[in-house]
Design a protein around this motif. Structure first.
Motif, PDB file in Angstrom:
ATOM      1  N   THR A  37       0.827  -1.207   0.000  1.00  7.98           N
ATOM      2  CA  THR A  37       0.000   0.000   0.000  1.00  7.98           C
ATOM      3  C   THR A  37       0.861   1.255   0.000  1.00  7.98           C
ATOM      4  O   THR A  37       0.571   2.229  -0.716  1.00  7.98           O
ATOM      5  CB  THR A  37      -0.922   0.018   1.239  1.00  7.98           C
ATOM      6  N   GLY A  41       0.973   4.054  -2.825  1.00 15.47           N
ATOM      7  CA  GLY A  41       0.687   5.431  -2.435  1.00 15.47           C
ATOM      8  C   GLY A  41       1.759   6.404  -2.877  1.00 15.47           C
ATOM      9  O   GLY A  41       1.468   7.460  -3.442  1.00 15.47           O
ATOM     10  N   THR A  87      -6.263   6.278   1.212  1.00 14.35           N
ATOM     11  CA  THR A  87      -7.028   6.778   0.067  1.00 14.35           C
ATOM     12  C   THR A  87      -7.444   8.235   0.267  1.00 14.35           C
ATOM     13  O   THR A  87      -7.323   9.061  -0.642  1.00 14.35           O
ATOM     14  CB  THR A  87      -8.280   5.910  -0.151  1.00 14.35           C
ATOM     15  N   PHE A  91      -6.163  11.422  -1.856  1.00 16.44           N
ATOM     16  CA  PHE A  91      -7.185  12.234  -2.521  1.00 16.44           C
ATOM     17  C   PHE A  91      -7.007  13.717  -2.158  1.00 16.44           C
ATOM     18  O   PHE A  91      -7.028  14.595  -3.026  1.00 16.44           O
ATOM     19  CB  PHE A  91      -8.583  11.759  -2.115  1.00 16.44           C
TER      20      PHE A  91
END
Length: 235
Positions: A37, A41, A87, A91
């Motif tokens: 992850t 990222g 996330t 964002f």
């Protein structure tokens, strides 16, 4: 502690805390998931998010690190929750980066702006005070850029990333300036013995002085001086 006490010591609690041995495998799986992850990222953030961190980007990285670390070894923290945090952070980073590119004032507010610290071989005192840089720290930065005295420097600018950009005079334009070498400010003078060029220890203002009272600096009003040098750069 006796040998018997060592045998009775709760080694399991020391090594595992309140968890059981099977949780070791779960930690491995959690770590692998969060590692993947993190890689994804950072890939989404792009090279700029990794190479040169502004204050805004540093906050993002710290947030990602915190979100990634807890679920690796805290059983009560779910991996899905951490991925949701990832996330949301990415964002927000994407939205704010877009707005920064569109609005210059927002960019300056969030990331700061570049500041001129040396102009024409002298400190820009007002800007230097704003940055609160100690002379030893700043001189070390200059030396790493190949600066032995301020007379070699036309401009030095602190970028929003915190790095120092140095723009030099040509060799035939180098003038007398304040030395940046270690110990150069240790023995300031208030009285001049030999005629020569001297620099103010506070602002770097340089002028020729005759034997006698050194006087005050015309730029900052301080009274401490050191001999100036005009060596060319060694590249």
């Amino acid at each position: 502690m006796s040998f018997l006490s060592l045998l009775e010591f709760n080694w399991k609690e020391l090594l595992l805390g309140q968890e059981e041995w099977p949780f070791i495998l779960e930690i491995v799986i959690r770590t692998v998931i969060m590692f993947i992850t993190i890689v994804i990222g950072l890939r989404v953030l792009g090279k700029r998010g990794v190479k040169q961190l502004s204050i805004f980007e540093l906050v993002v990285i710290i947030g990602l690190g915190s979100a990634a670390g807890d679920p690796m070894f805290y059983k009560e923290v779910g991996v899905i929750s951490s991925i949701i945090v990832f996330t949301v952070i990415i964002f927000l980073y994407t939205i704010i980066t877009y707005l920064i590119a569109k609005y210059k004032k927002l960019e300056e507010l969030i990331e700061g702006k570049c500041i001129c610290l040396i102009d024409n071989g002298e400190f820009s005192i007002k800007n230097f005070k704003k940055e609160n840089l100690g002379s030893d720290e700043f001189f070390a930065e200059l030396r790493l850029n190949g600066v032995s005295h301020l007379g070699q420097v036309e401009k030095a600018i602190e970028e929003s990333s915190g790095e120092i950009s140095v723009f030099f005079y040509e060799d035939d334009e180098v003038k007398y300036g304040l030395s940046t070498m270690p110990g150069s400010l240790d023995h300031p003078l208030k009285s001049i013995v030999e005629k020569g060029q001297y620099s103010c220890t506070f602002c770097g203002y340089t002028e020729e002085k005759l034997p006698g009272n050194a006087g005050t600096c015309k730029k900052c009003g301080k009274k401490n001086w050191v001999p100036a040098i005009n060596k060319r750069r060694v590249t």
